[in-house]
Design a protein around this motif. Structure first.
Motif, short mmCIF file in Angstrom:
data_model
loop_
_atom_site.label_atom_id
_atom_site.label_comp_id
_atom_site.label_asym_id
_atom_site.label_seq_id
_atom_site.Cartn_x
_atom_site.Cartn_y
_atom_site.Cartn_z
N ASN A 279 73.17 -25.70 -6.59
CA ASN A 279 72.23 -24.62 -6.28
C ASN A 279 70.76 -25.02 -6.34
O ASN A 279 69.86 -24.16 -6.32
CB ASN A 279 72.47 -23.41 -7.19
CG ASN A 279 73.82 -22.76 -6.93
OD1 ASN A 279 74.44 -22.98 -5.89
ND2 ASN A 279 74.30 -22.00 -7.89
N TYR B 78 63.28 -17.52 -9.59
CA TYR B 78 63.93 -16.79 -8.50
C TYR B 78 63.01 -15.71 -7.93
O TYR B 78 62.14 -15.17 -8.61
CB TYR B 78 65.23 -16.17 -9.00
CG TYR B 78 66.18 -17.18 -9.60
CD1 TYR B 78 66.87 -18.07 -8.79
CD2 TYR B 78 66.34 -17.27 -10.98
CE1 TYR B 78 67.72 -19.03 -9.34
CE2 TYR B 78 67.20 -18.21 -11.54
CZ TYR B 78 67.87 -19.08 -10.72
OH TYR B 78 68.70 -20.03 -11.27
N SER C 64 64.45 -10.84 -4.33
CA SER C 64 65.79 -10.48 -3.84
C SER C 64 66.86 -10.83 -4.87
O SER C 64 67.84 -10.09 -5.04
CB SER C 64 66.08 -11.19 -2.51
OG SER C 64 66.07 -12.60 -2.69
N VAL C 65 66.68 -11.96 -5.55
CA VAL C 65 67.62 -12.34 -6.60
C VAL C 65 67.49 -11.39 -7.79
O VAL C 65 68.47 -10.97 -8.39
CB VAL C 65 67.38 -13.79 -7.04
CG1 VAL C 65 68.30 -14.17 -8.20
CG2 VAL C 65 67.60 -14.74 -5.87
N TRP C 66 66.25 -11.03 -8.12
CA TRP C 66 66.04 -10.08 -9.22
C TRP C 66 66.74 -8.75 -8.95
O TRP C 66 67.33 -8.16 -9.85
CB TRP C 66 64.53 -9.83 -9.38
CG TRP C 66 63.86 -10.77 -10.31
CD1 TRP C 66 63.14 -11.88 -9.97
CD2 TRP C 66 63.85 -10.71 -11.73
NE1 TRP C 66 62.67 -12.51 -11.10
CE2 TRP C 66 63.08 -11.81 -12.19
CE3 TRP C 66 64.40 -9.84 -12.66
CZ2 TRP C 66 62.86 -12.06 -13.54
CZ3 TRP C 66 64.18 -10.08 -14.02
CH2 TRP C 66 63.42 -11.19 -14.44
N SER D 192 69.43 -8.07 -7.29
CA SER D 192 70.89 -8.09 -7.36
C SER D 192 71.44 -8.64 -8.67
O SER D 192 72.57 -8.33 -9.05
CB SER D 192 71.47 -8.89 -6.19
OG SER D 192 71.00 -10.23 -6.24
N ARG D 193 70.64 -9.46 -9.36
CA ARG D 193 71.18 -10.11 -10.57
C ARG D 193 70.21 -10.02 -11.76
O ARG D 193 70.06 -10.94 -12.55
CB ARG D 193 71.48 -11.60 -10.26
CG ARG D 193 72.82 -11.78 -9.57
CD ARG D 193 72.91 -13.10 -8.84
NE ARG D 193 72.18 -13.07 -7.59
CZ ARG D 193 72.25 -14.02 -6.65
NH1 ARG D 193 73.02 -15.06 -6.83
NH2 ARG D 193 71.54 -13.93 -5.54
N THR E 115 77.49 -16.68 -10.81
CA THR E 115 76.46 -15.82 -10.24
C THR E 115 75.69 -16.47 -9.09
O THR E 115 74.80 -15.84 -8.49
CB THR E 115 75.45 -15.39 -11.33
OG1 THR E 115 74.90 -16.56 -11.96
CG2 THR E 115 76.15 -14.54 -12.39
N LEU F 247 73.53 -18.92 -9.19
CA LEU F 247 72.14 -19.26 -9.52
C LEU F 247 71.95 -20.76 -9.65
O LEU F 247 70.85 -21.21 -9.87
CB LEU F 247 71.74 -18.56 -10.83
CG LEU F 247 71.76 -17.03 -10.78
CD1 LEU F 247 71.47 -16.45 -12.16
CD2 LEU F 247 70.73 -16.53 -9.78
#
Length: 328
Positions: free
Chosen positions: A188, A253, A256-258, A260-261, A326, A328
């Motif tokens: 990743n 991050y 957009s990552v924040w 959803s996760r 996840t 990440l």
């Protein structure tokens, strides 16, 4: 002049109280921690390959400490074979194209080779005897009397299977768990963030547990194994790890990552705080059974390398799995 002396004495008394509550020399511990942080961050910023090499070096030092600790009770682990197998496993896991397969095969081969070497019980020179003597000189009288180095027959009162069993346990404890520090560097495309989460979050968790336990700890977590561990310390460990995870998340991050996760740092904090504390308790139980205070003496104010990496090793597979699952 008298006022300055009085303030100096009060400061020394306060520091002594802190040292007693935490069970360590705090000025030394802080100084050593700063040097370790600088060393690890420097290796990460310079090259991920250098960080991998640093992990290998720390694991080699940890294996020597375990060799000396086990030897105080007459248990033999083939440290040279463990060094070779551990170094090969960690380096091959990072550089091979199929990381998980390489790690698995390396661990299987390591178990076989280490088991054979443990059965042979080969040792070279008197360096180990000197190290054991130094270890026993700083522990209590009963542990010194129980040590195999104070009795005729030495390691002979343990069966050959005991030496093999403890050597296999060492393979599973050091190279296998340390490989879980290496694997997240390969997926990743966030190796620095992953390395910081794997190494610094357990250390931050330890710090949170240390301060929360020293100042707020009233309810003992496991008084028989580690009298200084408390429920308040465990909560502090989780909160500090959680804050650290949010900081790494924010620096790594995008929004957009924040979206959803956002929950991942919370889970990471709880996992690392809980598993890291469990790792400390396992190490404390091992030290209590062997009859020693610290695994080693290489890190001033912290004891040995194993005293610092136990929570990192225990947390590594859980953090690795969380990052993988996840995405990440």
């Amino acid at each position: 002049m008298e006022r300055n002396e009085q303030l100096h004495e009060e400061a020394e008394e306060a520091l002594d109280q802190i040292n007693k509550k935490t069970g360590r020399n705090m000025p030394q511990a802080v100084g050593t921690a700063v040097l370790l942080v600088a060393l690890i961050l420097g290796s990460l910023l310079f090259s991920i390959d250098l960080f991998v090499l640093l992990v290998v070096v720390f694991m080699i030092l940890a294996l020597w400490e375990l060799r000396v600790d086990f030897a105080t009770v007459g248990l033999h682990i083939p440290v040279v074979m463990l060094w070779l197998c551990s170094a090969f496993t960690l380096i091959a896991t990072y550089y091979a194209p199929y990381h998980l397969i390489t790690m698995s095969m390396s661990i299987i081969v390591s178990i076989i080779l280490v088991s054979i070497a443990a059965s042979a019980k080969l040792s070279f020179g008197n360096r180990l005897s000197l190290a054991v003597a130094g270890k026993l000189s700083s522990t209590d009288a009963s542990a010194r009397m129980e040590s195999s180095f104070n009795h005729d027959g030495g390691e002979l009162h343990h069966s050959r299977l005991s030496h093999v069993a403890v050597s296999v346990l060492t393979v599973l404890y050091i190279p296998l768990l340390a490989s879980c520090i290496i694997i997240p560097l390969t997926f990743n495309e966030h190796p620095i963030a992953h390395a910081i989460m794997l190494v610094f979050l357990p250390a931050l968790s330890d710090t949170g547990g240390l301060f929360a336990g020293a100042w707020l700890g009233k309810h003992k977590l496991s008084p028989r194994i580690s009298p200084k561990k408390s429920v308040e310390g465990l909560i502090g460990s989780m909160l500090f790890a959680m804050v650290g995870a949010f900081a790494v998340f924010a620096c790594t991050y995008d929004s957009s990552v924040w979206a959803s996760r956002w929950w991942v740092p919370i889970v990471a904090g709880i996992l690392i705080g809980t598993v890291g504390t469990f790792g400390d308790l396992c190490a404390s139980m091992l030290k209590r059974d062997i009859g020693i205070k610290d695994m080693g003496h290489l890190l001033k104010g912290h004891g040995g390398v194993m005293d610092r990496v136990d929570s990192i090793l225990m947390s590594a597979p859980f953090t690795c799995a969380l990052l993988w699952i996840t995405g990440l």
